[in-house]
Design a protein around this motif. Structure first.
Motif, PDB file in Angstrom:
ATOM      1  N   PHE A   1       0.798  -1.225   0.000  1.00 53.12           N
ATOM      2  CA  PHE A   1       0.000   0.000   0.000  1.00 53.12           C
ATOM      3  C   PHE A   1       0.832   1.277   0.000  1.00 53.12           C
ATOM      4  O   PHE A   1       0.284   2.356  -0.100  1.00 53.12           O
ATOM      5  N   GLN A   2       2.124   1.149   0.187  1.00 54.00           N
ATOM      6  CA  GLN A   2       2.972   2.316   0.425  1.00 54.00           C
ATOM      7  C   GLN A   2       2.495   3.010   1.704  1.00 54.00           C
ATOM      8  O   GLN A   2       2.512   2.441   2.763  1.00 54.00           O
ATOM      9  N   GLU A   3       1.997   4.251   1.611  1.00 49.68           N
ATOM     10  CA  GLU A   3       1.544   4.975   2.796  1.00 49.68           C
ATOM     11  C   GLU A   3       0.020   5.120   2.849  1.00 49.68           C
ATOM     12  O   GLU A   3      -0.496   5.900   3.627  1.00 49.68           O
ATOM     13  N   ASN A   4      -0.696   4.379   2.012  1.00 48.28           N
ATOM     14  CA  ASN A   4      -2.136   4.577   1.909  1.00 48.28           C
ATOM     15  C   ASN A   4      -2.956   3.527   2.658  1.00 48.28           C
ATOM     16  O   ASN A   4      -4.174   3.517   2.552  1.00 48.28           O
ATOM     17  N   ALA A   5      -2.309   2.636   3.378  1.00 48.75           N
ATOM     18  CA  ALA A   5      -3.042   1.559   4.043  1.00 48.75           C
ATOM     19  C   ALA A   5      -3.847   2.097   5.217  1.00 48.75           C
ATOM     20  O   ALA A   5      -3.422   3.001   5.941  1.00 48.75           O
ATOM     21  N   VAL A   6      -5.039   1.518   5.394  1.00 47.66           N
ATOM     22  CA  VAL A   6      -5.874   1.780   6.569  1.00 47.66           C
ATOM     23  C   VAL A   6      -5.980   0.459   7.319  1.00 47.66           C
ATOM     24  O   VAL A   6      -6.516  -0.520   6.787  1.00 47.66           O
ATOM     25  N   PHE A   7      -5.463   0.429   8.520  1.00 50.64           N
ATOM     26  CA  PHE A   7      -5.368  -0.824   9.277  1.00 50.64           C
ATOM     27  C   PHE A   7      -6.630  -1.043  10.096  1.00 50.64           C
ATOM     28  O   PHE A   7      -7.114  -0.140  10.780  1.00 50.64           O
ATOM     29  N   GLN A   8      -7.164  -2.266  10.025  1.00 55.29           N
ATOM     30  CA  GLN A   8      -8.364  -2.636  10.778  1.00 55.29           C
ATOM     31  C   GLN A   8      -8.043  -3.791  11.709  1.00 55.29           C
ATOM     32  O   GLN A   8      -7.401  -4.772  11.312  1.00 55.29           O
ATOM     33  N   ASP A   9      -8.472  -3.669  12.942  1.00 60.45           N
ATOM     34  CA  ASP A   9      -8.505  -4.804  13.866  1.00 60.45           C
ATOM     35  C   ASP A   9      -9.711  -4.622  14.780  1.00 60.45           C
ATOM     36  O   ASP A   9     -10.382  -3.587  14.745  1.00 60.45           O
TER      37      ASP A   9
ATOM     38  N   GLU B   1       4.106   5.116  14.375  1.00 59.13           N
ATOM     39  CA  GLU B   1       4.405   4.595  13.041  1.00 59.13           C
ATOM     40  C   GLU B   1       3.543   5.238  11.958  1.00 59.13           C
ATOM     41  O   GLU B   1       3.616   4.842  10.792  1.00 59.13           O
ATOM     42  N   ASN B   2       2.718   6.215  12.347  1.00 57.34           N
ATOM     43  CA  ASN B   2       1.839   6.926  11.400  1.00 57.34           C
ATOM     44  C   ASN B   2       0.908   5.978  10.648  1.00 57.34           C
ATOM     45  O   ASN B   2       0.692   6.097   9.437  1.00 57.34           O
ATOM     46  N   VAL B   3       0.366   5.020  11.378  1.00 59.96           N
ATOM     47  CA  VAL B   3      -0.567   4.055  10.797  1.00 59.96           C
ATOM     48  C   VAL B   3      -1.990   4.604  10.913  1.00 59.96           C
ATOM     49  O   VAL B   3      -2.415   5.018  11.996  1.00 59.96           O
ATOM     50  N   GLN B   4      -2.703   4.647   9.783  1.00 58.32           N
ATOM     51  CA  GLN B   4      -4.118   5.023   9.819  1.00 58.32           C
ATOM     52  C   GLN B   4      -4.911   3.861  10.396  1.00 58.32           C
ATOM     53  O   GLN B   4      -5.037   2.811   9.780  1.00 58.32           O
ATOM     54  N   HIS B   5      -5.424   4.082  11.587  1.00 56.55           N
ATOM     55  CA  HIS B   5      -6.088   3.002  12.332  1.00 56.55           C
ATOM     56  C   HIS B   5      -7.592   3.223  12.296  1.00 56.55           C
ATOM     57  O   HIS B   5      -8.080   4.267  12.735  1.00 56.55           O
ATOM     58  N   MET B   6      -8.319   2.275  11.769  1.00 59.87           N
ATOM     59  CA  MET B   6      -9.764   2.416  11.629  1.00 59.87           C
ATOM     60  C   MET B   6     -10.471   2.154  12.954  1.00 59.87           C
ATOM     61  O   MET B   6     -10.147   1.202  13.671  1.00 59.87           O
ATOM     62  N   ASP B   7     -11.449   3.019  13.288  1.00 59.54           N
ATOM     63  CA  ASP B   7     -12.297   2.722  14.429  1.00 59.54           C
ATOM     64  C   ASP B   7     -13.219   1.578  14.054  1.00 59.54           C
ATOM     65  O   ASP B   7     -13.618   1.423  12.901  1.00 59.54           O
ATOM     66  N   TRP B   8     -13.578   0.752  15.027  1.00 61.09           N
ATOM     67  CA  TRP B   8     -14.323  -0.472  14.734  1.00 61.09           C
ATOM     68  C   TRP B   8     -15.318  -0.736  15.860  1.00 61.09           C
ATOM     69  O   TRP B   8     -14.954  -0.668  17.037  1.00 61.09           O
ATOM     70  N   PRO B   9     -16.575  -1.038  15.532  1.00 64.17           N
ATOM     71  CA  PRO B   9     -17.557  -1.313  16.594  1.00 64.17           C
ATOM     72  C   PRO B   9     -17.296  -2.665  17.247  1.00 64.17           C
ATOM     73  O   PRO B   9     -16.914  -3.633  16.569  1.00 64.17           O
TER      74      PRO B   9
END
Length: 305
Positions: free
Chosen positions: A196-204, A222-230
């Motif tokens: 993804f280079q720098e465009n990844a959105v991480f989900q857990d 680490e400048n990771v875009q972290h998705m909020d998750w219900p």
């Protein structure tokens, strides 16, 4: 009695005899039985019969209860296993689904879905059936072994997105925040940055090890875009379908694993053989999953793939 000259009829009809016994109950008691069934889904027929008799004051047989329920379409079935959803979970799921209904394809394809799952040597799968004769019930090949807590097993961690997946990583025991940081640093980040280079959105999900303060600080550093998750939302996470496919693949092996090493190898082989088209299909299913959660206002859904 006067006879009609044109038709020859007397103007009075006589009911024809019918076979069978007359009904012991009328429509009102029958509706009450169905209400009893809906209010107490797990009650046996004998208890429903006792409650019904108290209402009707008529001695009724248990088979009559079963007959009435069968005619109304009520059958005894295995309950579906779903996470326990409290009011706050339903509200959070509904709000999250409503906010992502217009999630465009480009954004969904940048999400890296992750999770861990445990696989047991002795799996208890209700779909498994054996072909046997009546006297073969206790043959070794017709018996499903059962051991305490499922016996030995392995816990695997994986990440996938629209067009690819990481290597399946074997976790060491229970996943805590320290091991999770090591997994993110050595497995998730290299995979995401390579694809993804720098465009990844991480989900857990919202497991305690995933939401620990040290983990959040690490992702921020680490400048990771972290998705909020219900919380309590495995039906929204497409990777759950991959775990299910691995479990079914293990069940269908001609020579099932007999130790942890064989289980690890077999699970990894099934993971690697999952085609890219399957991954794309799972990502494409996200809008349908969101609509299902939205339509049930955050309740349980029947999404399978």
């Amino acid at each position: 009695m006067k006879r009609d000259r044109e038709t020859g009829l007397t103007g009075q009809t006589t009911p024809r005899p019918i076979s069978g016994c007359p009904k012991n109950t009328t429509a009102r008691p029958d509706r009450y039985l169905l209400r009893l069934c809906r209010n107490s889904r797990t009650k046996p027929s004998s208890q429903l019969r006792a409650d019904w008799i108290l209402f009707t004051n008529v001695p009724l047989a248990t088979r009559l209860v079963n007959y009435r329920l069968l005619n109304a379409g009520y059958l005894a079935r295995r309950p579906v296993r779903k996470p326990l959803l409290q009011r706050r979970h339903r509200q959070a799921r509904f709000v999250w689904a409503r906010g992502h209904l217009n999630w465009c394809d480009g954004h969904r394809q940048q999400v890296a879905f992750s999770d861990e799952s445990r696989f047991l040597l002795y799996r208890q799968d209700g779909r498994v059936r054996v072909l046997r004769q009546a006297h073969e019930a206790l043959l070794d090949e017709c018996v499903l072994p059962r051991v305490q807590a499922g016996g030995s097993g392995v816990t695997k961690y994986g990440v996938f997105y629209n067009r690819g997946k990481s290597e399946l990583h074997l976790l060491d025991g229970n996943l805590d925040q320290y091991q999770y940081i090591r997994v993110l640093e050595t497995k998730m980040l290299p995979f995401a940055r390579r694809d993804f280079q720098e465009n990844a959105v991480f989900q857990d999900d919202n497991a305690s090890s995933h939401r620990a303060r040290r983990v959040m600080d690490f992702l921020e550093d680490e400048n990771v875009q972290h998705m909020d998750w219900p919380a309590m939302s495995p039906d929204l996470n497409s990777i759950e379908n991959i775990w299910l496919e691995i479990s079914r693949g293990l069940n269908n092996l001609d020579n099932p694993p007999t130790n942890v090493a064989e289980l690890t190898q077999a699970g990894g082989d099934i993971w690697r053989d999952i085609p890219g088209q399957k991954l794309s299909t799972l990502v494409l299913s996200i809008p349908r999953r969101l609509r299902a959660v939205y339509c049930t206002r955050g309740g349980h859904t029947n999404t399978k793939h």
